[in-house]
Structure formats: structure tokens, C-alpha cells
Design a protein around this motif. Structure first.
Motif, PDB file in Angstrom:
ATOM      1  N   VAL A  79       0.848  -1.191   0.000  1.00 49.91           N
ATOM      2  CA  VAL A  79       0.000   0.000   0.000  1.00 49.91           C
ATOM      3  C   VAL A  79       0.881   1.237   0.000  1.00 49.91           C
ATOM      4  CG1 VAL A  79      -1.855   1.223   1.186  1.00 49.91           C
ATOM      5  CG2 VAL A  79      -1.733  -1.254   1.328  1.00 49.91           C
ATOM      6  N   GLN A  80       0.663   2.124  -0.985  1.00 44.99           N
ATOM      7  CA  GLN A  80       1.415   3.368  -1.045  1.00 44.99           C
ATOM      8  C   GLN A  80       0.808   4.409  -0.104  1.00 44.99           C
ATOM      9  OE1 GLN A  80       3.688   3.754  -5.157  1.00 44.99           O
ATOM     10  NE2 GLN A  80       1.687   4.712  -5.174  1.00 44.99           N
ATOM     11  N   ALA A  81       1.533   5.510   0.068  1.00 44.06           N
ATOM     12  CA  ALA A  81       1.050   6.580   0.931  1.00 44.06           C
ATOM     13  C   ALA A  81      -0.254   7.188   0.419  1.00 44.06           C
ATOM     14  CB  ALA A  81       2.120   7.661   1.067  1.00 44.06           C
ATOM     15  N   ASP A  82      -0.486   7.131  -0.916  1.00 38.08           N
ATOM     16  CA  ASP A  82      -1.723   7.692  -1.480  1.00 38.08           C
ATOM     17  C   ASP A  82      -2.811   6.632  -1.623  1.00 38.08           C
ATOM     18  OD1 ASP A  82      -0.761   6.149  -3.525  1.00 38.08           O
ATOM     19  OD2 ASP A  82      -0.720   7.746  -5.023  1.00 38.08           O
ATOM     20  N   ASP A  83      -2.662   5.513  -0.908  1.00 33.35           N
ATOM     21  CA  ASP A  83      -3.645   4.424  -0.848  1.00 33.35           C
ATOM     22  C   ASP A  83      -3.654   3.536  -2.085  1.00 33.35           C
ATOM     23  OD1 ASP A  83      -4.319   5.444   1.606  1.00 33.35           O
ATOM     24  OD2 ASP A  83      -6.113   6.483   0.900  1.00 33.35           O
ATOM     25  N   GLY A  84      -2.776   3.770  -3.047  1.00 33.15           N
ATOM     26  CA  GLY A  84      -2.699   2.889  -4.203  1.00 33.15           C
ATOM     27  C   GLY A  84      -1.986   1.595  -3.842  1.00 33.15           C
ATOM     28  N   LEU A  85      -2.357   0.511  -4.530  1.00 32.16           N
ATOM     29  CA  LEU A  85      -1.686  -0.776  -4.361  1.00 32.16           C
ATOM     30  C   LEU A  85      -0.642  -0.911  -5.461  1.00 32.16           C
ATOM     31  CD1 LEU A  85      -4.779  -3.043  -3.629  1.00 32.16           C
ATOM     32  CD2 LEU A  85      -3.050  -2.346  -2.004  1.00 32.16           C
ATOM     33  N   ARG A  86       0.610  -1.094  -5.076  1.00 37.29           N
ATOM     34  CA  ARG A  86       1.725  -1.075  -6.033  1.00 37.29           C
ATOM     35  C   ARG A  86       2.155  -2.481  -6.422  1.00 37.29           C
ATOM     36  NH1 ARG A  86       7.459  -1.333  -5.770  1.00 37.29           N
ATOM     37  NH2 ARG A  86       8.502  -0.066  -7.346  1.00 37.29           N
ATOM     38  N   PHE A  87       2.078  -2.767  -7.743  1.00 39.36           N
ATOM     39  CA  PHE A  87       2.679  -3.980  -8.294  1.00 39.36           C
ATOM     40  C   PHE A  87       3.880  -3.571  -9.137  1.00 39.36           C
ATOM     41  CE2 PHE A  87       3.271  -6.616 -12.091  1.00 39.36           C
ATOM     42  CZ  PHE A  87       3.621  -7.814 -11.488  1.00 39.36           C
ATOM     43  N   CYS A  88       4.991  -4.283  -8.963  1.00 44.03           N
ATOM     44  CA  CYS A  88       6.179  -3.987  -9.761  1.00 44.03           C
ATOM     45  C   CYS A  88       6.703  -5.278 -10.372  1.00 44.03           C
ATOM     46  CB  CYS A  88       7.261  -3.338  -8.903  1.00 44.03           C
ATOM     47  SG  CYS A  88       8.750  -2.915  -9.848  1.00 44.03           S
ATOM     48  N   LEU A  89       6.832  -5.272 -11.691  1.00 45.24           N
ATOM     49  CA  LEU A  89       7.505  -6.353 -12.400  1.00 45.24           C
ATOM     50  C   LEU A  89       8.929  -5.877 -12.651  1.00 45.24           C
ATOM     51  CD1 LEU A  89       7.332  -9.099 -13.933  1.00 45.24           C
ATOM     52  CD2 LEU A  89       6.892  -7.748 -15.989  1.00 45.24           C
ATOM     53  N   PRO A  90       9.910  -6.362 -11.894  1.00 42.55           N
ATOM     54  CA  PRO A  90      11.275  -5.856 -12.079  1.00 42.55           C
ATOM     55  C   PRO A  90      11.809  -6.264 -13.449  1.00 42.55           C
ATOM     56  CG  PRO A  90      11.033  -7.081 -10.010  1.00 42.55           C
ATOM     57  CD  PRO A  90       9.839  -7.391 -10.852  1.00 42.55           C
ATOM     58  N   ALA A  91      12.065  -5.291 -14.289  1.00 40.84           N
ATOM     59  CA  ALA A  91      12.621  -5.569 -15.611  1.00 40.84           C
ATOM     60  C   ALA A  91      14.118  -5.304 -15.633  1.00 40.84           C
ATOM     61  CB  ALA A  91      11.939  -4.704 -16.670  1.00 40.84           C
ATOM     62  N   VAL A  92      14.558  -4.439 -14.723  1.00 43.75           N
ATOM     63  CA  VAL A  92      15.961  -4.023 -14.695  1.00 43.75           C
ATOM     64  C   VAL A  92      16.652  -4.657 -13.503  1.00 43.75           C
ATOM     65  CG1 VAL A  92      17.513  -2.057 -14.485  1.00 43.75           C
ATOM     66  CG2 VAL A  92      15.408  -1.839 -15.803  1.00 43.75           C
ATOM     67  N   LEU A  93      17.770  -5.309 -13.751  1.00 39.96           N
ATOM     68  CA  LEU A  93      18.596  -5.858 -12.674  1.00 39.96           C
ATOM     69  C   LEU A  93      19.945  -5.170 -12.712  1.00 39.96           C
ATOM     70  CD1 LEU A  93      19.325  -7.727 -10.403  1.00 39.96           C
ATOM     71  CD2 LEU A  93      19.774  -9.525 -12.052  1.00 39.96           C
ATOM     72  N   ASN A  94      20.123  -4.200 -11.815  1.00 37.07           N
ATOM     73  CA  ASN A  94      21.420  -3.553 -11.718  1.00 37.07           C
ATOM     74  C   ASN A  94      22.374  -4.463 -10.950  1.00 37.07           C
ATOM     75  OD1 ASN A  94      20.623  -1.161 -13.007  1.00 37.07           O
ATOM     76  ND2 ASN A  94      19.647  -0.447 -11.128  1.00 37.07           N
ATOM     77  N   PRO A  95      23.664  -4.435 -11.278  1.00 35.84           N
ATOM     78  CA  PRO A  95      24.631  -5.246 -10.525  1.00 35.84           C
ATOM     79  C   PRO A  95      24.574  -4.899  -9.042  1.00 35.84           C
ATOM     80  CG  PRO A  95      25.629  -4.364 -12.500  1.00 35.84           C
ATOM     81  CD  PRO A  95      24.297  -3.687 -12.367  1.00 35.84           C
ATOM     82  N   ARG A  96      24.706  -5.905  -8.203  1.00 37.00           N
ATOM     83  CA  ARG A  96      24.668  -5.713  -6.759  1.00 37.00           C
ATOM     84  C   ARG A  96      26.084  -5.675  -6.219  1.00 37.00           C
ATOM     85  NH1 ARG A  96      19.368  -7.284  -5.307  1.00 37.00           N
ATOM     86  NH2 ARG A  96      18.082  -6.392  -6.956  1.00 37.00           N
ATOM     87  N   TYR A  97      26.351  -4.699  -5.394  1.00 34.98           N
ATOM     88  CA  TYR A  97      27.700  -4.536  -4.840  1.00 34.98           C
ATOM     89  C   TYR A  97      27.887  -5.513  -3.685  1.00 34.98           C
ATOM     90  CZ  TYR A  97      31.823  -2.404  -2.804  1.00 34.98           C
ATOM     91  OH  TYR A  97      33.077  -2.185  -2.310  1.00 34.98           O
ATOM     92  N   GLN A  98      28.872  -6.375  -3.806  1.00 41.52           N
ATOM     93  CA  GLN A  98      29.207  -7.336  -2.755  1.00 41.52           C
ATOM     94  C   GLN A  98      30.453  -6.827  -2.046  1.00 41.52           C
ATOM     95  OE1 GLN A  98      27.219  -9.813  -2.240  1.00 41.52           O
ATOM     96  NE2 GLN A  98      28.278 -11.257  -0.916  1.00 41.52           N
TER      97      GLN A  98
END
Length: 800
Positions: free
Chosen positions: A135-154
């Protein structure tokens, strides 16, 4: 000739993944997602395709299968090492095999291996998962399909080996994406918004409780697919009971009914209108090189770090007098403005703002663990609850270590997290808020950071809810085992989810209730929900899978806490539950072997790494493209020699649609604060001059810590007037600071109502200061101010 930069191993390497089709089904606040990945081997050799990709961090992956020709092969969940060995054995025997597994360091990274795809052969891989919508602050329900995978810093020296994420610029992604969704709600669907272009919303019935959405043609892989759904009366509490699986044993999670309770506590208005003047506010700002990237593709002059600086300005101006604060920033190392939190005053605020103005995205990688340890090493200030605000683009590889640390210290603070830009790790951002008893926000596309952060500050200023308890009232003979972790935080308007396993039967009326009791501002409060015990129809096993996922995550964290202190841990329980429920975990994997074909694949397999879309260069990472998982888990045993460039070389690779010459490099990283590790050593690009601050931010920057403004030429300029005009219009009996403060409030109400959520708290502080002055002739000042500025703001609107 097509140029490929980034981390592709060989130019013109064929990619067997041809297309991805995603079907979304949303029922109230639960989403079921089915992804079909279509592969085709156009080479004359058998290949192994390896695809590393993101999923929502709280997703419950519950199905994995492959269709070869007319035959479907459904994967089983097995203990991870057993599944890997079965996969390797199958390929060694010339059989086709398919493996899907979750990263051991971050639950939002998965690896899929399609092994033994014969020349000319096609395969469709089906992946299904369920997830709750935030639930977002404006009461919307957020769905996200991650299309971008940035490299993760280890971080250097951290646990777990790394794996390469092969990337290309978004414009060169060689496969297509098709996305469509069906929405079902007990309440009318008001609207659907997206960060991507959608076809118009199509309603399927007259009461607008069913609709379809579809991604418009021509979508590019340059952003995550974000869909925000708005329902009428979204804050209605609900409860759903789902029948158990008929084939499962009674008494097990999958065999018994499960209830999912969704509560939205409402606080009294008298409490909501008050603002605590106490608290310790610690702001932790990401200054890794990737924060120098544009906030979005449309306003490329606005970088993530510049937006973060403006946000810190608003936050510092909005803090109440009497509180304490400090600001940390981090990259490969970390810094803090004060040795420890200091009392908020004009002097300390000015000192902090001076340092904020100098902040650039120049601290290298994304090592968040050490600054968190340093913050927690300081004792909390008595009677000043600690509120931690974390700003990051989420390119962190050691996610689970970070979350474990936050949970360990959850009793001493609340954590509010902000994921900045495309590809931010949902597991990290949501996990920080969940384990820290706070709230998470994502800033993507053309979102402005400031209103979302100020919403979280309002949450932080709410009195902490204490003594939370949950009680159940069920018919005789029925009992409940709660599967969710205890509720540790409650905020006005935010959802609290509870999963429970129901056992026993009753022949009487089938209704129960659940009550959440808590103490708010010293007063006892409660919210109660009555619900039917009759199982709902058409839910499949969605609720069971989400409940299993919730329990699995709790057991995994408990296992990490026990590891090293005693033998065993929770691994066996997790594996057993994961296998029984068919839901993924960090200790299990999906494995499918094609044993019925009879064909034997000849010769060694050629590894083909499926590239991810990538938006920018590496962001100053000393070890590039890393997600924490053992190399063997992603088929590194069979990786061909000589295909990869060394990590050191890779960390300097800039993404572009064309070749980069040595001479061109110094002109590349022109965004403010670009990381020097993205440039040739000794040739650091000069940051561009900052664009002049707009009148709104200029006005905000001039406010004093107490809440007032002073009458000077800078204020007059921000108001669009000369100093002479402002002084000439001042009523004779009025103090100049009172006059300046009233003018600032009138300007905000008259010209910036569209940004009210950004300045509301600092305006409340200004109004409080004005009331304390007992200034005469306030109505006369308001009239004079309206006349000067050309506004018609009423005195009551100014809270005077």
C-alpha cells in the motif's frame, strides 16, 4: 556491426531467449503472476542458457515447468544441493534439465538454467509466483515487475561468492516483453496508473469491479513495469479463509484451512493532528557512484543525489524544535556530519545543511552494513525514539546480512526506507522497513522524492504504538496457529497482514473475529474484524502459498540467528515446508529433468548467458555485477574458459550504443558526483554547475529552525518582489520576522498548493511560531500580504 558494451562475454553471441510473456491477475491486494519465457536454439550446437533475473523480494515462487514440443515437464522442489547434483548428473548423461533457484544472499534474485537445448529446438518455460501488493502513501496498491537488474555490490571479504550478471544497454535487449493483467476487486476500481505506457483501462462489468490492463506496444526495457491500482474505499478490513489441499495431510499447513486477515487501523483525529516534538532522526544517504545517475529519463539534469540533497533540505526544515538528529552518508566507506546526534537548533541545522550542499555521488560502492553498525553502536537518547531514514538505489549484494542487523536492533528504532530509481532491490527496501517496524517507499519514473519522504516523516512523527496484541474469538472446537511474525508497528492507514492456520471443526455457526489491541499516546485502542469461516471460492492455494512464504522467511531468519551458536538450526524445517508447499526458499530449488524423450544430447554444451537490461555504468563498484550465490549454483562448473573479462576490467566498462575511445572517456560521466572509478584514473570529469534553485526550494532554504523567516533581499527574490516592495507593504506595528513569515505562508498557500504535502510540516512549524509571538494585527498582515502577492488566502487556512 552492432556494438555491445557492458558485461557481454563475446560480441554477437547468440541469445536463445526470444520473448517473455507475463500475465498478471490481481484479486483485491494479492497478485498472481505467470511468466512464460520462450527459448529457441538457432545454433548448430546444444546450449545451456543461464538467466539471472529479479523478482519481488516477497514473492512466493510456486510453479516452474517446461514445455518441449507437446510435452510438459513439471519441476519439483528439492533441497538445493540435491537439485544441483541432479541437474549436473542429467546434463552429464545427455538429458535435458531445468533448474530454478533463489540467491542465498538476496531473496529477490533468481537464476534459471535451461540445460540441453538441442540445435533447432524450442522450449517454453513457465514460472508462477504470488505476492502481496504494498500500500502506497496515497492508498494505491503497487505492483512492480522488475525488468531491470542492476549489478549488486558485494563488499570485499563478505560471505558468499559472486556470480556475473551479463548486461547490455536497454536498447540492445534481444528479447521482447508482452504484459497484460486482469483485476478483480470487491470494490470498484477507480483508476490504474503506471510508469510505462498502458492501453486504456478496460472494465469488464458495469460495477467496475473487474478490468483488464495491457502494456502498450513498443515497450522498451528501460524501466521496471510498475502498476498502481486504486480501489474505492481501499481501507476496508478483510478476511479470507481458504480451504486446504485435498491431497495434503490434515494437520499440516497445506492440509488445513488458512485465514488471511487484512487490517487498516484508524487513529483518532486528535492524535493525528498532533506532532511529537521529541525523537532522534538519523538520515543515512547513499553516495555511491550510481547515485550520480539521472532520477529519470525525462529530466536527465536531475540526478538522484541532487534530488536527495533537496529532500534532506526539506526534512531538516521540517524537524520539530527539541528533537535530535544526525546525517550519515555511505559508499565504499561512510561519513557522518556529527560524532553523535545533536540537538536540533539554528546552529546545528546550518552546519548540517552546509555539509549537505557539498554531498556528491563520489564514495564508490554500496556498503551499507558498516554505517548501520556504527549508528546502532550509539545508545539511544532517553525519551527520544530513534527514527532511521535510509536512502539508497539498492544495489546491495549482502541483503540478508543487512536485514538481520536491522532486525537485531528493531527494538531500539523504527526504519523508513526509500528505493531510488529503476532496479532498486525490493528485498532490501521492503525488508528494511519490515524488520525495522517502519514504512517503505519507491521513487521510480517521474516520481518526485520529496512528497514520498515527507509522508514517511509524518509517519515517524506519529506517536509510537505500544503494547500490541492480537486475540482471536473462534467457535468451540476451532483453534488458530498464527504463522506471521508478531506485529511490531502500526501506522495510520497502513495495512497489517496476519496469516493463521485453522484446526478443528464445528457444526455451529461459522463465524469468528480477530481483535488487535494497542496503546496509542497512552490511551488503549483496538480494532476488531468479524469474518466468516466458510472457505472462499476461486482462490486456488494462493493464501496457503503466501502463508508458507511468510513462515519460510521467518524460519530462514531464525536459522541465520542460530547459525554459529548451536548445531542444526531451522534448515530442515524450511526444506520440509518448502517441499510440502511447493514454495521456493534459500535452501531449496526447482528441478525438472526430461527423462522420457530418449534422445541423448551429443557433445559438450555451449553456455549462453541471457543478458539483462542495464541503464547505466557500474556506479563505482570495486567488484562488478555481483549477486551473492556460490558459483556452482549458477552452473559455473561448465562455464567456458576465456569468455569472461576480469572483474577489474569490467568495473570500468561504460554502457553505450557505440564504441568508446580512450579520448572520449573524460567527457562521459557528466552527471553531478559521477564516480571516479567509472573514469580513467587521473581524468576526473568536472561536475556541471548546479541549476539555479527554483523559488519554492529557495523559500524553504531560507526558513529558520524555529519556523520563522527573516526579511531580507533573498526572501524578497524568492517571493518575486524587490526588498523595497516587501518593506513598503509591511504594516507599521508588525515585527519584520512576523511579516516575513506570514508572507512566506501566503506564498506557499497561494502558489504551491500542488506541493502541499512537501511543505505542510514546515508550515505547521511556522504557524506554531507565529502563534507563540502573540503578534498584533495578524488579520491586517494577511490582507496586506495578499495584496502584495496577488493572492486571496484566508487567515484560517494559515492555521493562525
Amino acid at each position: 556491426m552492432m556494438n555491445r558494451c557492458g558485461l557481454i562475454t563475446v560480441q554477437k553471441e547468440p541469445v536463445p531467449l526470444k520473448s517473455i510473456e507475463v500475465e498478471l491477475e490481481v484479486r483485491d491486494h494479492v497478485a498472481t503472476v505467470v511468466s512464460t519465457l520462450n527459448y529457441q536454439n538457432k545454433e548448430d550446437k546444444a546450449v545451456e542458457a543461464v538467466f539471472v533475473f529479479p523478482l519481488p523480494g516477497d514473492a512466493a515462487v510456486c510453479h516452474f515447468s517446461a514445455v518441449i514440443g507437446q510435452k510438459e515437464i513439471v519441476a519439483e522442489v528439492k533441497e538445493k544441493q540435491e537439485a544441483r547434483e541432479e541437474y549436473d548428473d542429467a546434463l552429464s548423461s545427455g538429458q535435458q534439465a531445468f533448474l530454478l533457484e533463489e540467491s542465498e544472499q538476496s531473496p529477490d534474485i533468481f537464476s534459471m538454467k535451461v540445460g540441453g537445448l538441442a540445435p533447432g529446438e524450442s522450449a517454453s518455460i513457465r514460472l508462477e509466483y504470488v505476492t502481496e501488493l504494498a500500500v502506497q502513501a496515497d492508498d494505491g496498491l503497487r505492483f512492480c515487475l522488475p525488468a531491470v537488474l542492476n549489478p549488486r555490490y558485494q563488499p570485499q571479504g563478505s560471505e558468499g561468492a559472486s556470480v556475473q550478471v551479463f548486461s547490455v544497454p536497454a536498447s540492445l535487449v534481444p528479447y521482447t516483453l508482452c504484459f497484460c493483467g486482469r483485476l478483480f476487486s470487491p470494490r470498484p476500481i477507480c483508476k490504474v496508473e503506471s510508469s510505462c505506457s498502458l492501453d486504456p483501462l478496460q472494465y469488464l462489468n458495469t460495477d467496475q469491479t473487474q478490468a483488464t490492463v495491457k502494456l502498450a506496444a513498443g515497450h522498451k526495457f528501460d524501466k521496471d513495469v510498475e502498476v498502481v491500482i486504486y480501489y474505492k474505499d481501499a481501507h476496508q478490513p478483510t478476511a479470507v479463509v481458504e480451504a486446504g489441499q485435498t491431497s495434503a495431510e490434515t494437520g499440516t499447513l497445506m492440509g488445513d484451512p488458512v485465514v488471511m486477515v487484512s487490517l487498516y487501523p484508524e487513529f483518532p483525529q486528535s492524535v493525528m493532528s498532533s506532532v511529537d516534538s521529541c525523537g532522534e532522526f538519523v538520515f543515512l544517504m547513499d553516495r555511491s557512484g550510481s547515485m550520480g545517475a539521472p532520477l529519470n529519463n525525462k529530466e536527465r539534469h536531475q540526478t538522484r543525489i541532487s534530488s536527495a540533497r533537496d529532500t534532506l533540505l526539506l526534512l531538516l526544515k521540517s524537524l520539530p524544535m527539541g528533537c535530535y538528529f544526525n546525517i550519515y552518508s555511505f559508499g565504499s566507506s561512510f561519513q557522518h556530519i556529527f560524532p553523535q546526534s545533536v540537538e536540533y537548533s539554528q546552529k546545528t541545522m546550518e552546519e548540517a545543511l552546509k555539509k549537505v550542499e557539498e554531498m556528491k555521488a563520489n564514495l564508490g560502492g554500496t556498503e551499507i552494513l558498516e554505517p548501520l553498525k556504527h549508528i546502532y553502536s550509539h545508545r539511544c537518547i532517553p525519551n527520544h525514539p530513534r527514527q532511521l531514514f535510509v536512502f539508497t538505489d539498492g544495489e546491495v549484494g549482502n541483503t540478508k546480512q543487512v536485514l538481520d542487523l536491522v532486525k537485531k536492533n528493531s527494538g531500539s528504532h523504527r526504519c523508513f526506507s526509500f528505493g531510488i530509481g529503476e532496479g532498486a532491490s525490493s528485498a532490501l527496501i521492503n525488508g528494511l522497513a519490515k524488520e525495522g517496524g517502519g514504512h517503505a517507499q519507491f521513487i521510480t519514473g517521474t516520481d518526485r522524492m520529496q512528497p514520498k519522504v515527507m509522508q514517511s516523516l509524518r509517519f515517524a512523527l506519529q506517536p509510537a504504538v505500544e503494547d500490541i496484541s492480537v486475540t482471536w474469538d473462534l467457535p468451540k472446537g476451532v483453534s488458530v496457529t498464527v504463522l506471521s511474525p508478531p506485529i511490531t508497528s502500526i501506522f495510520q492507514g497502513q495495512r497489517s497482514l496476519i496469516y493463521g492456520q485453522l484446526t478443528g471443526q464445528t457444526s455451529e455457526a461459522t463465524e469468528g473475529s480477530v481483535t488487535v489491541k494497542y496503546s496509542l499516546a497512552g490511551r488503549p485502542s483496538q480494532n476488531q474484524l468479524h469474518f466468516s469461516l466458510k472457505p472462499a471460492e476461486d482462490t486456488g492455494l494462493t493464501v496457503h502459498r503466501l502463508a508458507a512464504r511468510t513462515l519460510i522467511r521467518s524460519l530462514e531468519m531464525e536459522d541465520r540467528e542460530l547459525r554459529g551458536r548451536q548445531d542444526g538450526g531451522m534448515k530442515e524445517k524450511v526444506v520440509q515446508l518448502s517441499v510440502q508447499s511447493g514454495v521456493s526458499s534459500c535452501f531449496t530449488a526447482f528441478i525438472a529433468v526430461n527423462k522420457t524423450d530418449g534422445k541423448v544430447i551429443q557433445g559438450p554444451l555451449v553456455r549462453r548467458n541471457v543478458p539483462r537490461p542495464r541503464l547505466r555504468a557500474g556506479g563505482g563498484m570495486s567488484r562488478m555485477a555481483m549477486v551473492g550465490a556460490a558459483p556452482a549454483s549458477f552452473g559455473m562448473k561448465r562455464m567456458l574458459k576465456g569468455k569472461g573479462r576480469s572483474p577489474k576490467t569490467r568495473s570500468h566498462c561504460l554502457l553505450t550504443d557505440g564504441p568508446i575511445s580512450q579520448k572520449a572517456v573524460p567527457q562521459v560521466a557528466v552527471h553531478e558526483g559521477a564516480c571516479s572509478s567509472d573514469l580513467i584514473k587521473g581524468e576526473v570529469a568536472t561536475a556541471p554547475k548546479r541549476v539555479n534553485r527554483d523559488p519554492f526550494m529557495q523559500l524553504v532554504s531560507l526558513q529558520k529552525a524555529s519556523g520563522c523567516w527573516t526579511l531580507d533581499p533573498d526572501l524578497a527574490a524568492a517571493l518575486g518582489k524587490s526588498r523595497e516592495e516587501v518593506e513598503k507593504s509591511k504594516p507599521a506595528t508588525v515585527n519584520s520576522e512576523v511579516w516575513a513569515t506570514i508572507l512566506a505562508l501566503i506564498w506557499l498557500h497561494g502558489f504551491k498548493m500542488d506541493a502541499k504535502e512537501e511543505w505542510e510540516l514546515l508550515a505547521m512549524k511556522a504557524a506554531s511560531w507565529l502563534r507563540a509571538q502573540n503578534a498584533p494585527c495578524v488579520p491586517e498582515c494577511v490582507d496586506a500580504g495578499n495584496a502584495l502577492l496577488g493572492c486571496s488566502v484566508q487567515k484560517d487556512a494559515l492555521m493562525l
